[in-house]
Design an enzyme around this catalytic site. Structure first.
Site, PDB file in Angstrom:
ATOM      1  CB  SER A  27      18.475  -5.395  23.606  1.00  0.00           C
ATOM      2  OG  SER A  27      18.504  -4.595  24.790  1.00  0.00           O
ATOM      3  CG  ASN A 110       9.892  -3.100  33.607  1.00  0.00           C
ATOM      4  OD1 ASN A 110      10.901  -3.600  33.110  1.00  0.00           O
ATOM      5  ND2 ASN A 110       9.063  -3.790  34.375  1.00  0.00           N
ATOM      6  CG  HIS A 156     -12.142  -1.658 -13.543  1.00  0.00           C
ATOM      7  ND1 HIS A 156     -12.251  -2.402 -12.392  1.00  0.00           N
ATOM      8  CD2 HIS A 156     -13.256  -0.886 -13.589  1.00  0.00           C
ATOM      9  CE1 HIS A 156     -13.384  -2.112 -11.772  1.00  0.00           C
ATOM     10  NE2 HIS A 156     -14.013  -1.185 -12.472  1.00  0.00           N
ATOM     11  CB  SER A 275      19.521  -3.018 -19.148  1.00  0.00           C
ATOM     12  OG  SER A 275      19.962  -4.354 -19.272  1.00  0.00           O
ATOM     13  CE  LYS A 281      14.230  -2.111 -20.488  1.00  0.00           C
ATOM     14  NZ  LYS A 281      14.520  -3.293 -19.655  1.00  0.00           N
ATOM     15  CD  GLU A 288      11.030  -1.494 -11.633  1.00  0.00           C
ATOM     16  OE1 GLU A 288      10.585  -1.587 -12.791  1.00  0.00           O
ATOM     17  OE2 GLU A 288      12.158  -1.920 -11.293  1.00  0.00           O
ATOM     18  CD  GLN A 320      15.763  -7.482  24.865  1.00  0.00           C
ATOM     19  OE1 GLN A 320      15.781  -7.382  26.082  1.00  0.00           O
ATOM     20  NE2 GLN A 320      16.544  -8.336  24.206  1.00  0.00           N
TER      21      GLN A 320
END
Length: 491
Positions: A27, A110, A156, A275, A281, A288, A320
């Site tokens: 690691s 540990n 809604h 865009s 655009k 997003e 790990q």
């Protein structure tokens, strides 16, 4: 007799010679994230060993000086090793000689790694919490400019009742405040030192666990040595706090994307893009992506819980693989939080468009029903009258026309005029979005005076959480200064 040829047998045996297996076990590259933590854990442990007379002062000084050299050389200069802990120890022995190995007296990898992970996670939790405070400050500041900006409220995704922009923004401030609380709660349980628990069964050496905890800025120790080595629930809690925050951010981002689509706001150019083919655009790309971070964070939480599920006590190598993703997602969520705050504070809100939309879809219907109920009619009867009238009321109807249609509905339902119960002027006022909002002055409601009170409370709470984070950082800084002073006394 085996079907394998001698050469085939040799090739298969080579699979276990340590090449691929060694790389799979290592690691070291990922441990760059806890390189600094490991050095401080080593320093605190060596200082404690010297204070306890377990290691002599001269040896402690040589080890601590070697650790300074290792830090200066950097993670990339470490010798090959299974992990950063082994590599640092090897580097110290290379500099000091065999006595460098005394650094590892009375501990295990540990408890060492568990301490390093907590050291890093607590910093991440404070960083993300600090980002939430900045977002809340942006929400409060923008809300304070729009206490009387009427806007549509939705349930809604349908027009429901008018509210104000301030009321809407403060709803997210309240949600993010709870996210701040979860992050600070997670910090409290993370900031406990496992060091001194050794592999899991403690140590016969006369160690002072409280001393190393103090030198590293931990509030206390993880008392049970087996729990100290094996516990990773703090990672699950941190990941859960990040996932919860990212879910809040996703909701805010979704709303702002929709509001931009409806023309209620224009994002600052820094938080949008155009865009590659359509020059007209202006896309809410940053929002997003902020919305998408929730998937990453929820995925990381799932990964942590799945890895921990069913692991036996005490240490297992599966652990790990648990923490690197939690480190990574903390930075991603902090960045998303910063983006959300910037988008809110720099957006240009179209107040006329919001005001026009606030009355669409007969959004003041509930206000009229409440008016009738306050005049003594059963609410269900009032609901029936307004529902019948709503069938004929259209966007663009002036208050006089809408009131007349409601009166017709009342005559059908009650057999008498609506205006025998309430005045026409009161009905027309209730049909006005701004008046409807102003009437909703219950605690936490959208009426300007109610929002002003909520703003004051929010400002107080934001300041209190900012102070808490600062106090936590100050406490860690003081511990690091003490550790540096103790190290300097030996080097």
């Amino acid at each position: 007799m085996s079907d394998d040829s001698p050469s085939e047998t040799a090739v298969r045996r080579d699979r276990f010679s340590g090449g691929p297996a060694r790389e799979f076990l290592s690691s070291l590259a990922a441990d760059a994230a806890i390189f600094a933590a490991d050095l401080d854990v080593d320093r605190a442990h060596v200082v404690m060993l010297a204070e306890q007379g377990i290691v002599d002062d001269d040896t402690a000084g040589e080890i601590l000086a070697a650790l300074d050299d290792v830090e200066a050389a950097g993670h990339d200069a470490l010798p090959d090793g299974e992990d950063v802990h082994e590599a640092i120890e090897t580097a110290v022995i290379d500099r000091v000689g065999a006595d460098g190995g005394k650094m590892h007296t009375a501990r295990s990898r540990n408890d060492e790694v568990a301490t390093c992970i907590r050291y890093r996670v607590r910093e991440d939790l404070l960083d993300v919490a600090e980002a939430t405070v900045a977002l809340r400050e942006a929400l409060v500041a923008t809300a304070s400019d729009h206490t009387e900006t009427v806007m549509p409220g939705y349930t809604h995704l349908q027009p429901a009742q008018p509210t104000t922009l301030a009321h809407y923004l403060l709803s997210y401030e309240a949600a993010v405040a709870r996210d701040t609380g979860r992050l600070l709660d997670a910090f409290e349980r993370t900031n406990r030192s496992p060091l001194g628990g050794a592999a899991f069964a403690g140590t016969p050496f006369d160690v002072d666990r409280e001393r190393t905890a103090e030198l590293l800025g931990f509030d206390d120790t993880v008392r049970n040595s087996m729990d100290a080595a094996s516990a990773r629930d703090f990672l699950a809690e941190a990941a859960a706090a990040y996932a919860a925050l990212s879910t809040t951010l996703s909701g805010l981002a979704e709303d702002l994307v929709i509001f931009a689509n409806k023309g209620f706001l224009e994002l600052d150019d820094d938080y949008a893009s155009t865009s590659s083919i359509m020059p007209q655009k202006k896309n809410p790309d940053t929002l997003e992506l902020t919305r998408g971070v929730a998937g990453d964070a929820v995925g990381e939480l799932t990964s942590v819980l799945t890895a921990l599920k069913g692991l036996p006590r005490a240490y297992n190598r599966d652990l790990q693989r648990v923490h690197p993703g939690v480190f990574d997602i903390a930075g991603v969520v902090a960045d998303a939080t910063d983006v959300a705050g910037g988008a809110v504070s720099t957006a240009d809100w179209d107040e006329p468009a919001l005001a026009t939309a606030a009355g669409e879809g007969f959004s003041t219907a509930t206000g009229v029903a409440d008016l009738l109920a306050m005049a003594g009619l059963p609410f269900r009867t009032a609901h029936e009258i307004v529902a019948a009238g709503a069938e004929n009321i259209e966007d663009g109807d002036d208050p006089d026309s809408a009131a007349a249609k409601l009166d017709e509905a009342a005559q059908d339902v009650l057999g008498e005029s609506l205006f025998t119960h309430v005045s026409r002027a009161d009905v027309e006022a209730a049909l006005d979005p701004a008046a409807s909002v102003a009437s909703r002055d219950s605690a936490g409601g959208p009426a300007p005076e109610a929002v002003v009170a909520e703003l004051a409370d929010a400002e107080t709470d934001v300041a209190a959480d900012a102070d808490t984070i600062e106090a936590r950082r100050d406490a860690l800084s003081e511990a690091f200064e003490t550790l540096d002073e103790e190290v300097a006394s030996y080097v």
